[in-house]
Design a protein around this motif. Sequence first.
Motif, short mmCIF file in Angstrom:
data_model
loop_
_atom_site.label_atom_id
_atom_site.label_comp_id
_atom_site.label_asym_id
_atom_site.label_seq_id
_atom_site.Cartn_x
_atom_site.Cartn_y
_atom_site.Cartn_z
N SER A 37 97.07 21.13 36.91
CA SER A 37 96.52 22.56 36.72
C SER A 37 96.39 23.31 37.95
O SER A 37 96.46 24.58 37.74
CB SER A 37 95.16 22.33 35.75
N GLY A 38 95.68 22.92 38.86
CA GLY A 38 95.62 23.50 39.95
C GLY A 38 96.95 23.81 40.71
O GLY A 38 96.95 24.96 41.30
N VAL A 39 97.83 22.86 40.65
CA VAL A 39 99.16 23.67 40.99
C VAL A 39 99.84 24.80 40.33
O VAL A 39 100.31 25.78 40.95
CB VAL A 39 100.34 22.26 41.29
N ALA A 40 99.91 24.59 39.06
CA ALA A 40 100.22 25.62 38.25
C ALA A 40 99.42 27.08 38.51
O ALA A 40 100.33 28.17 38.76
CB ALA A 40 99.94 25.25 36.76
N LEU A 41 98.19 27.01 38.81
CA LEU A 41 97.22 28.26 39.13
C LEU A 41 97.80 28.66 40.50
O LEU A 41 98.07 29.98 40.51
CB LEU A 41 95.88 27.78 39.17
N GLY A 42 98.04 27.83 41.30
CA GLY A 42 98.56 28.46 42.69
C GLY A 42 100.11 28.93 42.64
O GLY A 42 100.11 29.99 43.15
N ALA A 43 100.62 28.47 41.96
CA ALA A 43 102.05 28.92 41.77
C ALA A 43 102.16 30.18 40.78
O ALA A 43 102.93 31.00 41.33
CB ALA A 43 103.01 27.84 41.11
N LEU A 44 101.10 30.42 39.81
CA LEU A 44 101.10 31.50 39.13
C LEU A 44 100.65 32.65 39.90
O LEU A 44 101.14 33.72 39.97
CB LEU A 44 100.20 31.21 37.94
N LEU A 45 99.93 32.32 41.03
CA LEU A 45 99.39 33.36 42.09
C LEU A 45 100.59 34.03 42.68
O LEU A 45 100.98 35.28 43.16
CB LEU A 45 98.47 33.03 42.88
N LEU A 46 101.70 33.01 43.23
CA LEU A 46 102.92 33.35 43.95
C LEU A 46 103.59 34.11 42.99
O LEU A 46 104.50 34.99 43.39
CB LEU A 46 103.61 32.09 44.38
N VAL A 47 103.85 33.79 41.72
CA VAL A 47 104.64 34.56 40.49
C VAL A 47 104.10 35.95 40.58
O VAL A 47 105.00 37.00 40.78
CB VAL A 47 104.46 33.79 39.27
N VAL A 48 102.78 36.12 40.60
CA VAL A 48 102.28 37.59 40.31
C VAL A 48 102.33 38.54 41.45
O VAL A 48 102.26 39.64 41.26
CB VAL A 48 100.49 37.51 39.72
N ILE A 49 102.08 38.06 42.82
CA ILE A 49 102.06 38.76 43.96
C ILE A 49 103.00 39.71 43.99
O ILE A 49 103.10 41.03 44.41
CB ILE A 49 102.04 37.83 45.30
N PRO A 50 104.44 39.47 43.89
CA PRO A 50 105.67 40.19 43.68
C PRO A 50 105.38 41.49 42.85
O PRO A 50 105.97 42.51 43.17
CB PRO A 50 106.85 39.54 43.58
N TYR A 51 104.90 41.45 41.77
CA TYR A 51 104.87 42.37 40.65
C TYR A 51 103.69 43.36 41.20
O TYR A 51 103.49 44.67 41.10
CB TYR A 51 104.14 41.77 39.49
N VAL A 52 102.59 42.92 41.98
CA VAL A 52 101.48 43.64 42.70
C VAL A 52 102.10 44.62 43.91
O VAL A 52 101.82 45.70 43.82
CB VAL A 52 100.40 42.88 42.96
#
Length: 208
Positions: free
Chosen positions: A140-155
């Motif tokens: 779950s922690g790895v998924a949240l960290g990777a999700l942050l990396l997914v979102v950053i480009p959109y921002v």
Amino acid sequence: MKGLLVSGCAAIGAGAGTMLTLHTESDLDPLHSVISEYAFQATGWLLPASLTLFAAGAALVAEAVRRAGLSRGVVALLLVWAASMFLIGAFPTDRPGVPLSLSGGIHRYAAFAAFLVMPAAGMLLAKARIRYAGAVRALSGVALGALLLVVIPYVVRMFGIPLTNDDIPAGLTQRIVVVTELGVLALAALSLLRPAPVRAAKVAVLQA
């Protein structure tokens, strides 16, 4: 409940096999190409088929979680994930370079919802001290960290900075999220098939 869990695991496994088949039949670069782009391949129909199997598996596991007497919050989050998977498959994304359509918007936000709720469900399951709680928490922690990396480009793009998936490993980070979240779901099912001693005793009391 065992039948629900076995069926859920079978659906998850079939979905994973379908997704792997889709990848092997495509010439896209998994490092940069996001999974949604596979819908435009010759075997693109395998994508909604895989996502629908994941949705079915999550719904079955959610019902097993409910019968096991675990948190209603976990049940709700798993059902949201299942519904999101179904919507992602039912509403394909837009082709690269095309303005965002209604279908593409539903696809995008359903994916974000799915990516967000499974780690939350995993943390709640780990808090309940199910079997494999440590692995569930780590995934779950790895998924949240990777999700942050997914979102950053959109921002970054929102601020007008040109950034394409060819410039970043967008496909890799997205796949890390998907694989870890499927891992959380699978471990949740396996934990109920072989509950921890304390949890097993509580389940026995609830079912008596």
